[in-house]
Design an enzyme around this catalytic site. Structure first.
Site, PDB file in Angstrom:
ATOM      1  N   LYS A  40       0.741  -1.061  -0.072  1.00 18.66           N
ATOM      2  CA  LYS A  40       0.082   0.026   0.039  1.00 18.66           C
ATOM      3  C   LYS A  40       0.897   1.281   0.058  1.00 18.66           C
ATOM      4  O   LYS A  40       0.450   2.135  -0.257  1.00 18.66           O
ATOM      5  CB  LYS A  40      -0.997   0.167   1.293  1.00 18.66           C
ATOM      6  CG  LYS A  40      -0.196   0.063   2.410  1.00 18.66           C
ATOM      7  CD  LYS A  40      -1.368   0.366   3.472  1.00 18.66           C
ATOM      8  CE  LYS A  40      -0.642   0.294   4.930  1.00 18.66           C
ATOM      9  NZ  LYS A  40      -1.659   0.715   6.089  1.00 18.66           N
ATOM     10  N   THR A 150       2.559  -7.831   6.974  1.00 17.51           N
ATOM     11  CA  THR A 150       2.049  -6.225   7.248  1.00 17.51           C
ATOM     12  C   THR A 150       3.044  -5.622   7.849  1.00 17.51           C
ATOM     13  O   THR A 150       2.549  -4.265   8.085  1.00 17.51           O
ATOM     14  CB  THR A 150       0.671  -6.502   7.244  1.00 17.51           C
ATOM     15  OG1 THR A 150       0.379  -7.285   8.427  1.00 17.51           O
ATOM     16  CG2 THR A 150      -0.370  -6.948   6.180  1.00 17.51           C
ATOM     17  N   GLY A 187      13.625   5.124  25.550  1.00 22.01           N
ATOM     18  CA  GLY A 187      14.924   4.804  25.579  1.00 22.01           C
ATOM     19  C   GLY A 187      15.346   3.540  24.786  1.00 22.01           C
ATOM     20  O   GLY A 187      16.138   2.941  25.413  1.00 22.01           O
ATOM     21  N   HIS A 449      44.887 -11.101  12.013  1.00 21.59           N
ATOM     22  CA  HIS A 449      45.425  -9.993  12.861  1.00 21.59           C
ATOM     23  C   HIS A 449      45.862  -9.003  11.977  1.00 21.59           C
ATOM     24  O   HIS A 449      46.656  -9.134  10.894  1.00 21.59           O
ATOM     25  CB  HIS A 449      46.619 -10.758  13.633  1.00 21.59           C
ATOM     26  CG  HIS A 449      47.296  -9.570  14.576  1.00 21.59           C
ATOM     27  ND1 HIS A 449      47.047  -9.199  15.653  1.00 21.59           N
ATOM     28  CD2 HIS A 449      48.596  -9.244  14.253  1.00 21.59           C
ATOM     29  CE1 HIS A 449      47.699  -8.341  16.142  1.00 21.59           C
ATOM     30  NE2 HIS A 449      48.623  -8.410  15.333  1.00 21.59           N
TER      31      HIS A 449
END
Length: 470
Positions: A40, A150, A187, A449
């Site tokens: 939509k 949806t 938060g 590394h």
């Protein structure tokens, strides 16, 4: 069915072209289904258009601005103060990031011959729906299989109607300017991420959180690192704060909130409300089907995503579990496989979760406390980023990696990361947790590394009792 309306027939219809929906459509097409997807609003859904992707774009822009402002530790001195042109930032976010990705998804759907229909779907029964267009016209379709994808929408709380200077996360991502003062109510993941982004872009941010801790889905020692970073940027975090109401005018908005029974107020240019999301399962006619919903409006499904209506499936934010795009990706593939006769199932052990704060937070599986509550005897092995060469060279030493393993066999049941690259590093641990690996498997895997990924091997060494660099 509307009288006089000829129903067109389709093999598989998917409602919603967000992360779960478009992935399900592509996978179903790959498995031989003739697929139609109904959307939509926007291809890519909330995630690509007004969620995961654009928020990370603003977060990246904020990091670049901070780096431009102060890189003196590297010997880089700024002769002139960097200036932010936020209109350019927003244009880049919208056109070079969002449009590129959504356009890519549209091309993928076309490549796989997925029919895309614009409109809103309303169920008539277990095998029929009608797609309504904005001009009040519509078309009825009969289907063999249906996947509902949806998604969800922001929760609106009393006293904070989304209008004007009171915005949801979508509005927060599309502000016309960086506010001098911004209040974020909630938060959690979204609130903390965008609070950090706007703080980096120059706003003074106040977070009002209703619980005792921001980011309640993460352990306290992880959250403390985020709070430390917020404090360095001048972000005010108020916990146990209940937002009461807002009053706005042309100049700004005043938020009234309550802490310990006392009302207080804060004035800002904008207020962004990010207190959660609700599933989009209402007003679509599911009551005319055998699909069953929980009290929270979530669709009840089995391990393949199948609802109580045998040929209707549901995935993503509208089913139980974390509302995360990568969970929807996985569920979309499972549902598409199921309708194609494959023996698929959502049988994962754990879904990784990431928060793109400073530093990044990531977790998968159980924490030590959760494992012990479940009756497991476990140990937690921790390695600091301050002991990692790559982190030191990046000047991002804050944070740690933690591995949770069983005491008997060293089986990895969880991992938590707070630090640089956490969003990328957690994938290896997701493999470990979901694959039933043990600490020795990681310890004996040679990691390159110097990389941030070495913290994984180092923590595995700690878990086995043979630490190298601490």
């Amino acid at each position: 069915m509307v009288v006089g309306d000829f129903a067109e027939e389709r093999d598989t219809i998917i409602v919603g072209a967000g992360p779960g929906g478009y992935v399900a459509a592509i996978r179903a097409a790959e498995l031989g289904q003739k697929v139609m997807i109904v959307e939509k609003e926007h291809i890519g859904g909330v995630c690509l258009n007004v969620g995961c992707i654009p928020s990370k774009a603003l977060i990246s822009a904020g990091h670049r601005l901070q780096e431009a402002k102060d890189s003196t530790i590297f010997g880089i001195k700024n002769i002139q103060e960097p200036v932010l042109d936020f209109k350019v930032t927003q244009d880049w976010k919208d056109h070079q990031v969002v449009d590129r990705l959504t356009g890519g998804v549209a091309m993928l759907l076309k490549k796989h011959k997925v029919e895309v229909v614009s409109g809103e779907a309303y169920m008539h029964d277990n095998h029929t729906l009608r797609v309504m267009n904005g001009d009040h016209t519509g078309q009825t379709y009969k289907f063999q299989h249906l996947i509902l994808a949806t998604g969800s929408r922001p929760v609106e709380i009393p006293g904070f109607k989304f209008e004007g200077r009171v915005v949801d996360s979508t509005g927060g991502l599309n502000l016309p300017e960086v506010p001098k003062e911004l209040v974020v109510i909630g938060g959690g993941y979204i609130g903390s991420e965008l609070a950090g982004a706007y703080a980096n872009l120059g706003a003074h941010v106040t977070i009002l959180e209703g619980t005792p801790q921001i980011l309640p889905n993460f352990e306290k020692d992880m959250v403390q690192l985020v709070l430390k970073n917020f404090k360095s940027k001048g972000v005010d975090v108020v916990t146990n704060a209940m937002a009461k109401n807002s009053e706005q005018d042309d100049q700004g908005v005043t938020v009234t909130y309550e802490v310990d029974g006392k009302e207080q107020s804060v004035h800002a240019d904008y207020v962004m409300v990010t207190v959660g999301r609700r599933p989009n399962t209402d007003d679509m006619g599911l009551e005319y089907t055998d699909v069953k919903l929980t009290d929270r409006g979530l669709v009840e499904v089995d391990a393949q995503g199948r609802t109580a209506a045998e040929d209707i499936f549901a995935i993503g934010d509208i089913v139980a579990g974390p509302a995360l795009a990568h969970k929807a990706f996985a569920e979309g593939k499972v549902a598409a496989g199921a309708i194609s006769g494959k023996k698929t199932a959502n049988d994962y052990v754990s879904v990784p979760a990431v928060c793109f704060t400073d530093p990044e937070l990531a977790t998968v599986g159980m924490t030590k406390a959760e494992a012990e509550k479940a009756g497991l005897k476990v140990s937690a092995a921790k390695f600091p980023f301050a002991g990692n060469g790559r982190a030191i060279s990046l000047n991002t030493m804050d944070g740690f990696f933690r591995l949770v393993t069983t005491k008997d066999e060293g089986t990895i049941v969880g991992a938590q990361i707070a630090g640089p690259g956490a969003s990328d590093l957690i994938s290896e641990l997701s493999v470990a947790v979901n694959g039933g690996l043990n600490a020795e498997d990681l310890a004996l895997t040679i990691h390159p590394h110097p990389t941030l990924g070495e913290v994984v091997q180092e923590a595995a060494d700690v878990a086995m009792g043979y630490p190298t660099h601490i």
